[in-house]
Design a protein around this motif. Sequence first.
Motif, short mmCIF file in Angstrom:
data_model
loop_
_atom_site.label_atom_id
_atom_site.label_comp_id
_atom_site.label_asym_id
_atom_site.label_seq_id
_atom_site.Cartn_x
_atom_site.Cartn_y
_atom_site.Cartn_z
N LEU A 347 -89.36 -68.18 -72.50
CA LEU A 347 -90.48 -68.96 -73.04
C LEU A 347 -91.79 -68.19 -72.89
O LEU A 347 -92.65 -68.23 -73.77
N LEU A 348 -91.93 -67.49 -71.77
CA LEU A 348 -93.09 -66.62 -71.60
C LEU A 348 -93.06 -65.48 -72.61
O LEU A 348 -94.10 -65.08 -73.15
N GLY A 349 -91.87 -64.95 -72.89
CA GLY A 349 -91.74 -63.92 -73.91
C GLY A 349 -92.15 -64.44 -75.28
O GLY A 349 -92.80 -63.74 -76.06
N ALA A 350 -91.80 -65.70 -75.59
CA ALA A 350 -92.22 -66.31 -76.84
C ALA A 350 -93.74 -66.47 -76.89
O ALA A 350 -94.36 -66.27 -77.94
N ALA A 351 -94.33 -66.85 -75.75
CA ALA A 351 -95.79 -66.96 -75.69
C ALA A 351 -96.46 -65.62 -75.98
O ALA A 351 -97.49 -65.56 -76.66
N TYR A 352 -95.86 -64.54 -75.48
CA TYR A 352 -96.39 -63.21 -75.78
C TYR A 352 -96.34 -62.95 -77.29
O TYR A 352 -97.29 -62.40 -77.87
N GLY A 353 -95.25 -63.30 -77.93
CA GLY A 353 -95.15 -63.12 -79.38
C GLY A 353 -96.23 -63.86 -80.13
O GLY A 353 -96.81 -63.35 -81.10
N VAL A 354 -96.54 -65.09 -79.70
CA VAL A 354 -97.62 -65.86 -80.32
C VAL A 354 -98.96 -65.15 -80.13
O VAL A 354 -99.78 -65.06 -81.05
N VAL A 355 -99.19 -64.63 -78.93
CA VAL A 355 -100.44 -63.92 -78.64
C VAL A 355 -100.61 -62.72 -79.58
O VAL A 355 -101.70 -62.46 -80.09
N VAL A 356 -99.53 -61.99 -79.83
CA VAL A 356 -99.61 -60.80 -80.68
C VAL A 356 -100.00 -61.17 -82.10
O VAL A 356 -100.90 -60.55 -82.70
N VAL A 357 -99.36 -62.18 -82.67
CA VAL A 357 -99.66 -62.56 -84.05
C VAL A 357 -101.07 -63.14 -84.14
O VAL A 357 -101.81 -62.86 -85.10
N GLY A 385 -97.79 -54.43 -89.52
CA GLY A 385 -97.98 -53.61 -88.34
C GLY A 385 -98.02 -54.44 -87.08
O GLY A 385 -97.38 -54.10 -86.07
N HIS A 386 -98.74 -55.56 -87.12
CA HIS A 386 -98.79 -56.44 -85.95
C HIS A 386 -97.46 -57.14 -85.72
O HIS A 386 -97.07 -57.38 -84.57
N LEU A 387 -96.76 -57.45 -86.81
CA LEU A 387 -95.45 -58.09 -86.64
C LEU A 387 -94.44 -57.12 -86.03
O LEU A 387 -93.53 -57.55 -85.31
N SER A 388 -94.60 -55.84 -86.30
CA SER A 388 -93.70 -54.87 -85.67
C SER A 388 -93.91 -54.86 -84.15
O SER A 388 -92.95 -54.72 -83.39
N VAL A 389 -95.16 -55.03 -83.73
CA VAL A 389 -95.44 -55.13 -82.30
C VAL A 389 -94.83 -56.41 -81.74
O VAL A 389 -94.25 -56.42 -80.65
N ALA A 390 -94.96 -57.51 -82.51
CA ALA A 390 -94.41 -58.79 -82.04
C ALA A 390 -92.89 -58.72 -81.91
O ALA A 390 -92.32 -59.18 -80.90
N ALA A 391 -92.22 -58.13 -82.89
CA ALA A 391 -90.76 -58.07 -82.87
C ALA A 391 -90.25 -57.14 -81.78
O ALA A 391 -89.42 -57.52 -80.95
N ALA A 392 -90.76 -55.91 -81.76
CA ALA A 392 -90.29 -54.95 -80.76
C ALA A 392 -90.87 -55.26 -79.38
O ALA A 392 -90.20 -55.06 -78.36
N GLY A 393 -92.11 -55.76 -79.35
CA GLY A 393 -92.73 -56.07 -78.06
C GLY A 393 -92.03 -57.19 -77.32
O GLY A 393 -91.84 -57.13 -76.10
N THR A 394 -91.62 -58.23 -78.05
CA THR A 394 -90.88 -59.31 -77.38
C THR A 394 -89.55 -58.80 -76.84
O THR A 394 -89.10 -59.22 -75.76
N LEU A 399 -86.53 -57.28 -72.12
CA LEU A 399 -85.81 -56.20 -71.45
C LEU A 399 -86.39 -55.95 -70.06
O LEU A 399 -85.65 -55.75 -69.09
N ALA A 400 -87.73 -55.98 -69.96
CA ALA A 400 -88.37 -55.77 -68.64
C ALA A 400 -87.96 -56.86 -67.67
O ALA A 400 -87.67 -56.58 -66.49
N TYR A 401 -87.91 -58.11 -68.15
CA TYR A 401 -87.46 -59.19 -67.27
C TYR A 401 -86.01 -58.97 -66.84
O TYR A 401 -85.66 -59.12 -65.66
N VAL A 433 -86.78 -66.27 -79.76
CA VAL A 433 -88.16 -65.82 -79.61
C VAL A 433 -88.71 -65.35 -80.95
O VAL A 433 -89.87 -65.63 -81.30
N TRP A 434 -87.90 -64.63 -81.73
CA TRP A 434 -88.34 -64.19 -83.05
C TRP A 434 -88.62 -65.39 -83.96
O TRP A 434 -89.49 -65.30 -84.84
N ALA A 435 -87.89 -66.49 -83.79
CA ALA A 435 -88.16 -67.69 -84.59
C ALA A 435 -89.56 -68.23 -84.30
O ALA A 435 -90.26 -68.69 -85.21
N ILE A 436 -89.98 -68.18 -83.03
CA ILE A 436 -91.34 -68.60 -82.69
C ILE A 436 -92.37 -67.66 -83.31
O ILE A 436 -93.41 -68.10 -83.84
#
Length: 525
Positions: A347-357, A385-394, A399-401, A433-436
Amino acid sequence: MTGAGLLLRFLLRRERYRLPWWLLGATLLVLIQSVQSQNLYDTPEDLQRLRATIGGNAAVLAMSGPRELLTSIGGEIVFEIFGFAAIVVALMNMFLIGRHSRADEESGRAELIRSGCTGRHAPLAAALALAVLADITVGVLVFAVAAGTGLPAGGSVLFGAALAGVGLTFAALTAAFAQVFENTRTVYGTTAALLGAAFMLRAAGDVGAGTLSWASSIGWGQRTFPYAADRWWPLLLPLAASGMLGGLAVLVANRRDFGAGLIRARLGRADGSRAFRNAYALAWRLQRGTLIGWAGGLFLLGVAYGSIGDTMEQYVRDNPEIARLLPGGGTAIVDSYLALTTGFSVLLGAAYGVVVVLRARAEETEGRAEPVLATATSRATWLGGHLSVAAAGTALVLLAYGVGAGVSYALTVGDAGQVPRLIGIAVAYLPAVWAIVAATTLLAGWAPRYAGALMWTVVGYCVVITLFADSFDLPGWTRTLSPFAHTPKVPLDDLTPTPLLVTTVFAAAVTAVGLSGIRRRDIGY
């Protein structure tokens, strides 16, 4: 200070939609923890077993608080939730002060305000007054829910005052950094880093002799020991720190130019790097700090969760009521614990995706997207470009978790095979997460003005459904609205590819609709 009162009313109006959500979040944390703890440990024997089980567990103490709190049910509630509630309150104050001080200078709003009959320090005074009112409100609300759920009134007042003290400290700290640095993101990054350091110092102090806890503003609040010793004198520390930091902010403001900081921003290169030759490279450059911060935070969270995984079976045997909170009940305790903690972390990973977009939306509204779009870059390419960060960044933060949880759990159980296993468990939630992220893209494309409010509401809804649907006995149809409900709760459930593929295709389709929206609307509106 001329005009400070009028500015305060103006700030209250500006915050009428955002601030209540912060207050509600902090209050709900305390309310839910109070109700759950009193239901789980409703006898002195239950509390004694809990104290014997976790009072000597260093990992639990590092995550929660000092063992001295485990002498009463109220103290146990403070032990469980104070650190996390303090983080919410600190972040609330950080954003309040940053938004109405340094951010207003960057946007030009502060210059417009000061062109009228307004004193030099009126904007800063109004922002600090707003933070004080918000912290007082937090204290009152925490007192109300704590006392309303049956806890002693005296300890409840101290509990609320201790949380308010943490907020005041970080409000004054942010105000000081807003005078030192020229960039709002630098202010936020530095303050957030010190918040993380405060939590780590508190954790190290609670595991050890307690000395390091006195170097942490979070530790000051916990060392009041609400419902245990009820010590009021530690509250003098946040009051003194807030006063000194506030005075420092005024002192520095007197000695700097408007719009500048005590430390000048580092100049960039005279020539642009070839690495920024397209919108994708630029988006990654803009978002790299955010990605590193979120990945580091999720990694540390994974380390904390994984380090206590091997103690869960004994913990549940000693406290059988805890089984009611686990997805699998009293069976497969470790797998149930891993499913629960992974569910929270994604859920925190999904929040990060929202922040990126939403960062892309901020680039648009603040005028920085227009120079890029004035080139041969299309709108879809810019947002892509920003969506690529959201997809790969999430994927990277999950992965880090997984690495953090896998390594720490593998070290405690002596099984290196747990590292790839826990990485796989975390990454299995990636389609959800990608759905969010896709939903955020849809709103950014077609309803950009409401994207932030609506998506944080969606994230909050997913949190409630994922973590509390069973506790609240919510009807089944409410769960199907969350994409996380369609992901198997691995490792508790078997991982099947069909729901993951369906969710991925759905996310791709929604993203395409969102990209079509930005082609059909004006930029910046």
